[in-house]
Design an enzyme around this catalytic site. Structure first.
Site, PDB file in Angstrom:
ATOM      1  N   LYS A   1      23.651 112.854  99.791  1.00 42.20           N
ATOM      2  CA  LYS A   1      24.829 113.735  99.806  1.00 42.20           C
ATOM      3  C   LYS A   1      24.468 115.144  99.323  1.00 42.20           C
ATOM      4  CE  LYS A   1      28.113 111.002 101.424  1.00 42.20           C
ATOM      5  NZ  LYS A   1      28.602 111.186 102.821  1.00 42.20           N
TER       6      LYS A   1
ATOM      7  N   TYR B   1      22.279 107.205  97.437  1.00 42.40           N
ATOM      8  CA  TYR B   1      23.440 107.830  98.073  1.00 42.40           C
ATOM      9  C   TYR B   1      23.580 109.289  97.642  1.00 42.40           C
ATOM     10  CZ  TYR B   1      28.553 108.512  98.762  1.00 42.40           C
ATOM     11  OH  TYR B   1      29.793 108.985  99.113  1.00 42.40           O
TER      12      TYR B   1
ATOM     13  N   ASP C   1      40.411 104.881  98.193  1.00 42.05           N
ATOM     14  CA  ASP C   1      40.682 103.433  98.220  1.00 42.05           C
ATOM     15  C   ASP C   1      40.246 102.698  99.507  1.00 42.05           C
ATOM     16  OD1 ASP C   1      42.579 104.255 100.082  1.00 42.05           O
ATOM     17  OD2 ASP C   1      44.308 103.518  98.966  1.00 42.05           O
TER      18      ASP C   1
ATOM     19  N   THR D   1      35.249  99.346 101.320  1.00 41.09           N
ATOM     20  CA  THR D   1      33.837  99.436 100.925  1.00 41.09           C
ATOM     21  C   THR D   1      33.687  99.994  99.518  1.00 41.09           C
ATOM     22  OG1 THR D   1      33.335  99.962 103.220  1.00 41.09           O
ATOM     23  CG2 THR D   1      31.582 100.330 101.634  1.00 41.09           C
TER      24      THR D   1
ATOM     25  N   ILE E   1      28.214 106.476 106.739  1.00 43.71           N
ATOM     26  CA  ILE E   1      27.132 106.301 105.754  1.00 43.71           C
ATOM     27  C   ILE E   1      26.549 104.915 105.932  1.00 43.71           C
ATOM     28  CG2 ILE E   1      27.746 107.863 103.865  1.00 43.71           C
ATOM     29  CD1 ILE E   1      29.286 105.477 102.591  1.00 43.71           C
TER      30      ILE E   1
ATOM     31  N   SER F   1      30.805 114.083  99.121  1.00 44.54           N
ATOM     32  CA  SER F   1      31.351 113.385  97.967  1.00 44.54           C
ATOM     33  C   SER F   1      31.164 114.237  96.730  1.00 44.54           C
ATOM     34  CB  SER F   1      30.584 112.076  97.813  1.00 44.54           C
ATOM     35  OG  SER F   1      30.865 111.465  96.580  1.00 44.54           O
TER      36      SER F   1
HETATM   37  N1  LIG Z   1      35.548 105.809  99.622  1.00 47.04           N
HETATM   38  C1  LIG Z   1      35.133 106.617  98.670  1.00 47.04           C
HETATM   39  O1  LIG Z   1      35.386 106.418  97.465  1.00 47.04           O
HETATM   40  C2  LIG Z   1      34.351 107.850  99.026  1.00 47.04           C
HETATM   41  C3  LIG Z   1      34.123 108.799  98.024  1.00 47.04           C
HETATM   42  C4  LIG Z   1      33.402 109.939  98.337  1.00 47.04           C
HETATM   43  C5  LIG Z   1      32.939 110.124  99.624  1.00 47.04           C
HETATM   44  N2  LIG Z   1      33.158 109.196 100.581  1.00 47.04           N
HETATM   45  C6  LIG Z   1      32.611 109.423 101.913  1.00 47.04           C
HETATM   46  O2  LIG Z   1      33.560 109.134 102.911  1.00 47.04           O
HETATM   47  C7  LIG Z   1      32.890 108.711 104.093  1.00 47.04           C
HETATM   48  C8  LIG Z   1      33.512 107.423 104.602  1.00 47.04           C
HETATM   49  O3  LIG Z   1      33.412 106.439 103.607  1.00 47.04           O
HETATM   50  P1  LIG Z   1      34.366 105.154 103.571  1.00 47.04           P
HETATM   51  O4  LIG Z   1      34.663 104.866 102.160  1.00 47.04           O
HETATM   52  O5  LIG Z   1      35.454 105.323 104.560  1.00 47.04           O
HETATM   53  O6  LIG Z   1      33.324 104.035 104.048  1.00 47.04           O
HETATM   54  P2  LIG Z   1      33.462 102.819 105.096  1.00 47.04           P
HETATM   55  O7  LIG Z   1      34.861 102.346 105.209  1.00 47.04           O
HETATM   56  O8  LIG Z   1      32.407 101.834 104.695  1.00 47.04           O
HETATM   57  O9  LIG Z   1      33.053 103.488 106.454  1.00 47.04           O
HETATM   58  C9  LIG Z   1      31.714 103.676 106.796  1.00 47.04           C
HETATM   59  C10 LIG Z   1      31.620 103.765 108.291  1.00 47.04           C
HETATM   60  O10 LIG Z   1      30.256 103.962 108.662  1.00 47.04           O
HETATM   61  C11 LIG Z   1      29.880 102.966 109.612  1.00 47.04           C
HETATM   62  N3  LIG Z   1      28.463 102.640 109.449  1.00 47.04           N
HETATM   63  C12 LIG Z   1      27.868 101.916 108.477  1.00 47.04           C
HETATM   64  N4  LIG Z   1      26.542 101.832 108.698  1.00 47.04           N
HETATM   65  C13 LIG Z   1      26.306 102.504 109.848  1.00 47.04           C
HETATM   66  C14 LIG Z   1      25.141 102.736 110.616  1.00 47.04           C
HETATM   67  N5  LIG Z   1      23.941 102.272 110.233  1.00 47.04           N
HETATM   68  N6  LIG Z   1      25.251 103.454 111.753  1.00 47.04           N
HETATM   69  C15 LIG Z   1      26.461 103.949 112.140  1.00 47.04           C
HETATM   70  N7  LIG Z   1      27.590 103.739 111.462  1.00 47.04           N
HETATM   71  C16 LIG Z   1      27.510 103.020 110.325  1.00 47.04           C
HETATM   72  C17 LIG Z   1      30.793 101.776 109.307  1.00 47.04           C
HETATM   73  O11 LIG Z   1      31.009 100.972 110.451  1.00 47.04           O
HETATM   74  P3  LIG Z   1      30.040  99.788 110.952  1.00 47.04           P
HETATM   75  O12 LIG Z   1      29.768  98.933 109.775  1.00 47.04           O
HETATM   76  O13 LIG Z   1      30.858  99.155 112.019  1.00 47.04           O
HETATM   77  O14 LIG Z   1      28.826 100.474 111.487  1.00 47.04           O
HETATM   78  C18 LIG Z   1      32.092 102.484 108.974  1.00 47.04           C
HETATM   79  O15 LIG Z   1      32.798 102.834 110.148  1.00 47.04           O
HETATM   80  C19 LIG Z   1      31.421 108.583 103.718  1.00 47.04           C
HETATM   81  O16 LIG Z   1      30.712 109.731 104.128  1.00 47.04           O
HETATM   82  C20 LIG Z   1      31.451 108.497 102.213  1.00 47.04           C
HETATM   83  O17 LIG Z   1      30.259 108.965 101.617  1.00 47.04           O
HETATM   84  C21 LIG Z   1      33.856 108.054 100.303  1.00 47.04           C
END
Ligand SMILES: NC(=O)c1ccc[n+]([C@@H]2O[C@H](COP(=O)([O-])OP(=O)(O)OC[C@H]3O[C@@H](n4cnc5c(N)ncnc54)[C@H](OP(=O)(O)O)[C@@H]3O)[C@@H](O)[C@H]2O)c1
Ligand SMILES: *[C@@H]1O[C@H](CO)[C@@H](O)[C@H](O)[C@H]1NC(C)=O
Length: 293
Positions: free
Chosen positions: A187, A183, A219, A222, A121, A170
């Site tokens: 989604k 966001y 957890d 980000t 994302i 999500s």
């Molecule tokens: N954590 C939560 O609470 C939660 C809840 C519901 C859903 N989700 C979903 O789970 C998934 C992963 O989330 P996460 O919490 O693991 O987030 P995260 O740790 O921030 O991971 C996001 C990833 O996307 C990459 N990214 C960011 N901008 C980008 C761009 N412009 N082009 C290509 N890659 C990019 C980041 O790496 P770089 O910065 O190196 O590019 C990172 O590897 C997402 O789809 C999110 O919507 C998360």
């Protein structure tokens, strides 16, 4: 209150029935052994953990994100954990040529594809909508259109292998939650694109499964930093979340709910009592902490 109670009891009953009906866990890690996977957004968070699970299960992995330094580290850890092979391609998914190139490069190194795991994302904020429609457009490119682009590019390989597309969404892609307007928009759009496509696959006898993952608060750094204490419930484990996604994808499930109860129960209420659900979901926010990060 009487109505609320009846609805909750009914929801729990139905959820239990659904859980026991669909809950047979016939997943085996060997299902991923030697399989070829692309994982996007794998430099951190849930994507990184998915890469490690696939590595332990002996998959061939191609990961992508923007930050090359982080990707290098994830690749070497994947190799230590037992990946059949691991490589990275660095770049930004706001560029559709890059999105397509990741699939083409993966095709060269893997010679085919079994799992397309779409997880990245773009950066966004956790606050009241600031009126910036340009940001919504940019996020649609990164969170939706790059997913569509990669799917189109990977489809011939996935048809060939009877493969799977795993889309990480999500709770905010099923129920409209506040403070994430751009966001949430992206989604919800993923559900539209991929659930419509899944219906067409039935008609076309395209043997490619599509698994949409409905996640609660997890957890990752980000998410925890963005939310900054503004949500009362504790976040769930990213390692467990990553495993639940991989299992659901390998079992070709239509949707994955993680954590199960905290996503499934509200979703059962969604279409019967939307006002009630809206009211209940508003209760989890500490308004004084919104926008302090
Ligand atoms: N954590 C939560 O609470 C939660 C809840 C519901 C859903 N989700 C979903 O789970 C998934 C992963 O989330 P996460 O919490 O693991 O987030 P995260 O740790 O921030 O991971 C996001 C990833 O996307 C990459 N990214 C960011 N901008 C980008 C761009 N412009 N082009 C290509 N890659 C990019 C980041 O790496 P770089 O910065 O190196 O590019 C990172 O590897 C997402 O789809 C999110 O919507 C998360
Ligand atoms: C579809 O693909 C799966 C997994 O590759 C395979 O197990 C199944 O037999 C295939 N079904 C058909 C109808 O080809």
């Amino acid at each position: 209150m009487g109505l609320l109670w009846k609805l909750l009891v009914a929801s729990v009953g139905i959820a239990l029935a659904v859980y026991f009906y669909t809950g047979q866990d016939d997943f085996k890690p060997e299902m991923l052994n030697g399989k070829r996977a692309i994982v996007t957004g794998a430099s951190s968070g849930i994507g990184e953990q998915m890469a490690y699970h696939l590595a332990r299960m002996g998959s061939h992995i191609v990961i992508t994100a923007r930050t090359e330094e982080k990707l290098k580290k994830v690749v070497s850890k994947c190799l230590e954990l037992g990946a059949a092979s691991a490589q990275y391609i660095a770049g930004s998914m706001d560029n559709m040529e890059f999105a397509e190139r990741v699939v083409k490069e993966a095709e060269k190194v893997l010679g085919g594809l079994d799992f397309l795991i779409l997880n990245h994302i773009g950066q966004t904020y956790f606050n009241y909508f600031d009126g910036d429609v340009g940001h919504v457009r940019k996020l649609l490119e990164i969170n939706l259109l790059s997913y569509a682009t990669m799917t189109v590019a990977a489809l011939p390989m996935l048809k060939e292998s009877g493969g799977s597309i795993i889309v990480v969404s999500s709770m905010a892609g099923k129920v409209a939650l506040p403070f994430t307007v751009p966001y949430t928009t992206t989604k919800f759009a993923l559900d539209g694109f991929f659930s419509s496509l899944r219906q067409e696959f039935y008609f076309q006898k395209t043997n490619v499964s599509i698994t949409l993952c409905v996640l609660s608060y997890i957890d990752t750094d980000t998410a925890v930093n963005a939310v900054g204490g503004a949500i009362d419930t504790p976040p769930a484990s990213k390692e467990e979340c990553a495993l639940a996604i991989i299992k659901g994808g390998a079992l070709r499930q239509r949707e994955v709910y993680f954590e199960y109860w905290s996503t499934k129960i509200p979703l059962l209420l969604r279409d019967w009592a939307p006002d009630l659900l809206d009211r209940m979901s508003r209760n989890v926010y500490n308004l004084e902490k919104i926008g302090k990060h």
